[in-house]
Design a protein around this motif. Structure first.
Motif, PDB file in Angstrom:
ATOM      1  N   ALA A 123       0.841  -1.206   0.000  1.00  0.00           N
ATOM      2  CA  ALA A 123       0.000   0.000   0.000  1.00  0.00           C
ATOM      3  C   ALA A 123       0.872   1.250   0.000  1.00  0.00           C
ATOM      4  O   ALA A 123       1.737   1.396   0.862  1.00  0.00           O
ATOM      5  CB  ALA A 123      -0.933  -0.009   1.211  1.00  0.00           C
ATOM      6  N   LYS A 124       0.651   2.124  -0.959  1.00  0.00           N
ATOM      7  CA  LYS A 124       1.460   3.342  -1.076  1.00  0.00           C
ATOM      8  C   LYS A 124       0.650   4.603  -0.812  1.00  0.00           C
ATOM      9  O   LYS A 124       1.087   5.498  -0.104  1.00  0.00           O
ATOM     10  CB  LYS A 124       2.096   3.421  -2.477  1.00  0.00           C
ATOM     11  CG  LYS A 124       2.927   2.214  -2.872  1.00  0.00           C
ATOM     12  CD  LYS A 124       4.091   1.981  -1.931  1.00  0.00           C
ATOM     13  CE  LYS A 124       4.896   0.748  -2.348  1.00  0.00           C
ATOM     14  NZ  LYS A 124       5.954   0.414  -1.360  1.00  0.00           N
ATOM     15  N   SER A 125      -0.531   4.687  -1.415  1.00  0.00           N
ATOM     16  CA  SER A 125      -1.335   5.898  -1.275  1.00  0.00           C
ATOM     17  C   SER A 125      -2.092   5.898   0.050  1.00  0.00           C
ATOM     18  O   SER A 125      -2.238   4.861   0.706  1.00  0.00           O
ATOM     19  CB  SER A 125      -2.345   6.000  -2.424  1.00  0.00           C
ATOM     20  OG  SER A 125      -3.331   4.989  -2.307  1.00  0.00           O
ATOM     21  N   VAL A 132      -6.430  -1.006   3.672  1.00  0.00           N
ATOM     22  CA  VAL A 132      -5.755  -2.162   4.262  1.00  0.00           C
ATOM     23  C   VAL A 132      -5.882  -2.146   5.784  1.00  0.00           C
ATOM     24  O   VAL A 132      -6.147  -3.177   6.406  1.00  0.00           O
ATOM     25  CB  VAL A 132      -4.266  -2.192   3.846  1.00  0.00           C
ATOM     26  CG1 VAL A 132      -3.532  -3.276   4.619  1.00  0.00           C
ATOM     27  CG2 VAL A 132      -4.137  -2.442   2.355  1.00  0.00           C
ATOM     28  N   GLU A 133      -5.697  -0.971   6.386  1.00  0.00           N
ATOM     29  CA  GLU A 133      -5.796  -0.882   7.851  1.00  0.00           C
ATOM     30  C   GLU A 133      -7.199  -1.264   8.319  1.00  0.00           C
ATOM     31  O   GLU A 133      -7.365  -1.978   9.322  1.00  0.00           O
ATOM     32  CB  GLU A 133      -5.460   0.533   8.323  1.00  0.00           C
ATOM     33  CG  GLU A 133      -5.406   0.650   9.849  1.00  0.00           C
ATOM     34  CD  GLU A 133      -5.032   2.038  10.330  1.00  0.00           C
ATOM     35  OE1 GLU A 133      -4.994   2.240  11.558  1.00  0.00           O
ATOM     36  OE2 GLU A 133      -4.787   2.929   9.484  1.00  0.00           O
ATOM     37  N   LEU A 134      -8.226  -0.837   7.589  1.00  0.00           N
ATOM     38  CA  LEU A 134      -9.597  -1.189   7.936  1.00  0.00           C
ATOM     39  C   LEU A 134      -9.804  -2.697   7.844  1.00  0.00           C
ATOM     40  O   LEU A 134     -10.379  -3.315   8.751  1.00  0.00           O
ATOM     41  CB  LEU A 134     -10.574  -0.463   7.007  1.00  0.00           C
ATOM     42  CG  LEU A 134     -12.061  -0.807   7.183  1.00  0.00           C
ATOM     43  CD1 LEU A 134     -12.520  -0.515   8.607  1.00  0.00           C
ATOM     44  CD2 LEU A 134     -12.906  -0.031   6.175  1.00  0.00           C
ATOM     45  N   ALA A 135      -9.299  -3.301   6.778  1.00  0.00           N
ATOM     46  CA  ALA A 135      -9.443  -4.754   6.607  1.00  0.00           C
ATOM     47  C   ALA A 135      -8.703  -5.508   7.705  1.00  0.00           C
ATOM     48  O   ALA A 135      -9.193  -6.524   8.217  1.00  0.00           O
ATOM     49  CB  ALA A 135      -8.917  -5.174   5.229  1.00  0.00           C
ATOM     50  N   GLN A 136      -7.528  -5.020   8.085  1.00  0.00           N
ATOM     51  CA  GLN A 136      -6.758  -5.670   9.148  1.00  0.00           C
ATOM     52  C   GLN A 136      -7.488  -5.613  10.486  1.00  0.00           C
ATOM     53  O   GLN A 136      -7.528  -6.599  11.229  1.00  0.00           O
ATOM     54  CB  GLN A 136      -5.379  -5.015   9.271  1.00  0.00           C
ATOM     55  CG  GLN A 136      -4.417  -5.378   8.145  1.00  0.00           C
ATOM     56  CD  GLN A 136      -3.087  -4.662   8.290  1.00  0.00           C
ATOM     57  OE1 GLN A 136      -3.033  -3.490   8.636  1.00  0.00           O
ATOM     58  NE2 GLN A 136      -2.004  -5.368   8.007  1.00  0.00           N
ATOM     59  N   ASN A 232       7.285  -9.395 -10.567  1.00  0.00           N
ATOM     60  CA  ASN A 232       6.775 -10.759 -10.579  1.00  0.00           C
ATOM     61  C   ASN A 232       6.353 -11.136  -9.158  1.00  0.00           C
ATOM     62  O   ASN A 232       6.952 -11.980  -8.513  1.00  0.00           O
ATOM     63  CB  ASN A 232       7.839 -11.732 -11.102  1.00  0.00           C
ATOM     64  CG  ASN A 232       7.296 -13.143 -11.246  1.00  0.00           C
ATOM     65  OD1 ASN A 232       6.115 -13.342 -11.490  1.00  0.00           O
ATOM     66  ND2 ASN A 232       8.160 -14.124 -11.050  1.00  0.00           N
ATOM     67  N   LYS A 233       5.346 -10.437  -8.681  1.00  0.00           N
ATOM     68  CA  LYS A 233       4.813 -10.661  -7.338  1.00  0.00           C
ATOM     69  C   LYS A 233       3.298 -10.581  -7.385  1.00  0.00           C
ATOM     70  O   LYS A 233       2.728  -9.932  -8.267  1.00  0.00           O
ATOM     71  CB  LYS A 233       5.333  -9.593  -6.346  1.00  0.00           C
ATOM     72  CG  LYS A 233       6.812  -9.705  -6.015  1.00  0.00           C
ATOM     73  CD  LYS A 233       7.201  -8.652  -4.999  1.00  0.00           C
ATOM     74  CE  LYS A 233       8.660  -8.786  -4.574  1.00  0.00           C
ATOM     75  NZ  LYS A 233       9.023  -7.755  -3.568  1.00  0.00           N
ATOM     76  N   LEU A 234       2.651 -11.225  -6.423  1.00  0.00           N
ATOM     77  CA  LEU A 234       1.205 -11.110  -6.317  1.00  0.00           C
ATOM     78  C   LEU A 234       0.850  -9.763  -5.696  1.00  0.00           C
ATOM     79  O   LEU A 234       1.508  -9.319  -4.755  1.00  0.00           O
ATOM     80  CB  LEU A 234       0.645 -12.250  -5.474  1.00  0.00           C
ATOM     81  CG  LEU A 234       0.913 -13.664  -5.991  1.00  0.00           C
ATOM     82  CD1 LEU A 234       0.316 -14.702  -5.047  1.00  0.00           C
ATOM     83  CD2 LEU A 234       0.361 -13.854  -7.388  1.00  0.00           C
ATOM     84  N   PHE A 235      -0.157  -9.120  -6.243  1.00  0.00           N
ATOM     85  CA  PHE A 235      -0.639  -7.828  -5.738  1.00  0.00           C
ATOM     86  C   PHE A 235       0.442  -6.754  -5.740  1.00  0.00           C
ATOM     87  O   PHE A 235       0.570  -5.975  -4.807  1.00  0.00           O
ATOM     88  CB  PHE A 235      -1.221  -7.967  -4.322  1.00  0.00           C
ATOM     89  CG  PHE A 235      -2.270  -9.012  -4.188  1.00  0.00           C
ATOM     90  CD1 PHE A 235      -3.475  -8.892  -4.846  1.00  0.00           C
ATOM     91  CD2 PHE A 235      -2.056 -10.147  -3.415  1.00  0.00           C
ATOM     92  CE1 PHE A 235      -4.442  -9.865  -4.734  1.00  0.00           C
ATOM     93  CE2 PHE A 235      -3.018 -11.126  -3.302  1.00  0.00           C
ATOM     94  CZ  PHE A 235      -4.225 -10.984  -3.969  1.00  0.00           C
ATOM     95  N   ALA A 236       1.266  -6.727  -6.805  1.00  0.00           N
ATOM     96  CA  ALA A 236       2.284  -5.676  -6.894  1.00  0.00           C
ATOM     97  C   ALA A 236       1.621  -4.308  -7.028  1.00  0.00           C
ATOM     98  O   ALA A 236       2.164  -3.297  -6.595  1.00  0.00           O
ATOM     99  CB  ALA A 236       3.215  -5.933  -8.083  1.00  0.00           C
ATOM    100  N   THR A 237       0.429  -4.279  -7.652  1.00  0.00           N
ATOM    101  CA  THR A 237      -0.307  -3.035  -7.839  1.00  0.00           C
ATOM    102  C   THR A 237      -1.559  -3.041  -6.968  1.00  0.00           C
ATOM    103  O   THR A 237      -2.400  -3.911  -7.107  1.00  0.00           O
ATOM    104  CB  THR A 237      -0.730  -2.859  -9.317  1.00  0.00           C
ATOM    105  OG1 THR A 237       0.427  -2.968 -10.141  1.00  0.00           O
ATOM    106  CG2 THR A 237      -1.384  -1.514  -9.540  1.00  0.00           C
TER     107      THR A 237
END
Length: 395
Positions: A123-125, A132-136, A232-237
Motif C-alpha cells: 500500500a502506497k497511497s 488495508v488498515e480497515l481490513a486488518q 513478478n509478485k502477487l498484488f504488486a499493484t
C-alpha cells in the motif's frame, strides 16, 4: 594485528510450513495448485517455504483445523526444521487460531492474514493504506482474545480476576472506534474519487481486470506508454492507475486495478470498494489472462465470479490472452489418444471463440499490439457513436 570480526547484518527470511486440508470433492491436483499459489504468496511476503503438509478430511476439524495426529506431525516438523511460522490455506476461526498457536508455539497465519500482510507492504497511497488498515482491524477484532493468552496462567488467582477481560474490552472499544474513523475516512475518499471521475469529462472509460500477476501493468504500459510498476509478485499493484490514451485521435481513459485471487477475504473486497468502483463504472473491460499458466481457466472463472459479485459482468469485455511467448503446448487425452494442443489449436478452440472478442498477445514483446488496439478501438468507437451521435468528428 588485531583480528577483524565480520558480522552478518542481513535479515534472515522467515521460514514457513504450509498446511492444507483436502476436503471431500477436491482433487489432489487442485489442492496442489492452491498450495502452489499459497507458496507464491509466502514468497511475495518475503518468506521461504520449507515444507508442505496436507490431510484428507471430510471437512476441517472445528478446534484445530487438522486432526490431532496430524497436528503432532506438524509440531515435530516445526521443531526439527526450526520453522518460524505455519501458514494455513484457509481462513481459521478465532478458536482454531488460539488452539493451534497454543500447541505449536510459533507464529500462525492463515491465507487471509497473509494476503493482508502483502497488501499492507504494497500500500502506497493514503487510500490504499486506509483500506488495508480497515481490513486488518476487521480481521483482528474477532481474534482479539488470542493476543492475551499470556494472561491465562493468571486465571483463578486471588486479585487476578478481570484484568485480562477488561483489557480485551478496552482494546475492542479502541478498535471499534478506529474502524468507525477509517470507514468515515474511506467514505470521504469515495466522494472525492467520485468527483474526480465526474471531472474527467465524458471520455469512454476502460478498466483492466484479471487475476493477480497476469501482466495487467505490462499491458497498461504497452497501450498508454506509461511507466507503471511491474514486478513478478502477487498484488504488486494496489492503487488504481488511470491514464489518458489516444488511438487514432480517439481519446479514452484506461485504468489498471488490483488483481483478483481465489479465496480473497470478503472484508477485503468490501474495503476496496472504491477501487473496484473503477471497474463497476467502466464502459469497457479488458480481461487479461495469463495463457502460459497451467490453470488459467480457473483464473478466468475466479475473475468472472468477482465481476458478477460487483455487478460488472454485463459490460463489453475484451479477453486478452497474454504471455503467448511463454505458452508451452499441452498434452490432452482424447478418444484417439494423446494430442498436443498448440497455441494455434487453442486460438481455434471453443474457449477462445466463446470469449469473443478475444486477442492473443505478448505484452512484453508487443506481439499483436496493433490488432489488440484495433479491437479496442472498434468497441470504443461503437460506444462513442451511441452515446454522442452528433459528435462524429473523431472517426
Amino acid at each position: 594485528m588485531a583480528k577483524i570480526k565480520i558480522y552478518d547484518t542481513a535479515v534472515r527470511p522467515e521460514t514457513a510450513l504450509l498446511v492444507s486440508v483436502i476436503p471431500q470433492g477436491l482433487s489432489e491436483e487442485k489442492a496442489h495448485e492452491y498450495l502452489e499459489e499459497l507458496e507464491f504468496l509466502v514468497q511475495t511476503a518475503g518468506g521461504i517455504t520449507k515444507g508442505i503438509i496436507t490431510q484428507k478430511l471430510t471437512y476441517p476439524d472445528r478446534s484445530t483445523y487438522v486432526g490431532a495426529g496430524k497436528l503432532e506431525d506438524i509440531k515435530a516438523f516445526v521443531i526439527a526444521e526450526e520453522i518460524d511460522m505455519v501458514v494455513f490455506d484457509d481462513e481459521l476461526s478465532p478458536s482454531q487460531l488460539r488452539n493451534i498457536e497454543r500447541e505449536l508455539q510459533v507464529k500462525i497465519l492463515d491465507r487471509s492474514n497473509l494476503i493482508l500482510d502483502i497488501f499492507a507492504s504494497h500500500a502506497k497511497s493514503a487510500q490504499a493504506k486506509t483500506q488495508v488498515e480497515l481490513a486488518q482491524l476487521q480481521y483482528l477484532l474477532p481474534r482479539l482474545t488470542r493476543l492475551w493468552t499470556h494472561l491465562e496462567r493468571q486465571r483463578g488467582g486471588i486479585g487476578m480476576r478481570g484484568p485480562g477481560e477488561s483489557q480485551i474490552e478496552t482494546d475492542r472499544r479502541i478498535i471499534l472506534n478506529k474502524i468507525t474513523v477509517l470507514k468515515e475516512r474511506l467514505d470521504l475518499i469515495d466522494k472525492q474519487n467520485e468527483t474526480q471521475r465526474k471531472n474527467r469529462g465524458e471520455m469512454i472509460r476502460v478498466a483492466l481486470v484479471g487475476y493477480t500477476n497476469v501482466g495487467k501493468s505490462t499491458i497498461m504500459n504497452m497501450i498508454s506508454k506509461s511507466d507503471v510498476l511491474i514486478e513478478n509478485k502477487l498484488f504488486a499493484t494496489l492503487d488504481t492507475t488511470v491514464r489518458k490514451v489516444v488511438i487514432d485521435n480517439l481519446p479514452f481513459l484506461l485504468s489498471d486495478t488490483v488483481g483478483f485471487i481465489r479465496k480473497l477475504p470478503h472484508h477485503l473486497v468490501e474495503c476496496f470498494k472504491s477501487t473496484l468502483d473503477e471497474v463497476r463504472e467502466a464502459d469497457v473491460l479488458i480481461h487479461a489472462v495469463d495463457i502460459s499458466h497451467p490453470n488459467f481457466e480457473d483464473h478466468i472463472i475466479a475473475v468472472n465470479e468477482t465481476l458478477k459479485d460487483i455487478g460488472a459482468l454485463d459490460k463489453p469485455i475484451i479477453t486478452v490472452f497474454n504471455k503467448i511467448d511463454a505458452y508451452v503446448p499441452t498434452v490432452e487425452e482424447g478418444e484417439e489418444g494423446e494430442k498436443t494442443v498448440t497455441l494455434e489449436d487453442f486460438e481455434n478452440s471453443w474457449m477462445a471463440k466463446n470469449a469473443d472478442p478475444a486477442i492473443f498477445i505478448s505484452a512484453t514483446n508487443k506481439t499483436n499490439l496493433e490488432e489488440f488496439k484495433q479491437k479496442l478501438y472498434d468497441i470504443i468507437v461503437e460506444i462513442h457513436r451511441e452515446r454522442y451521435p452528433y459528435n462524429n468528428l473523431l472517426y
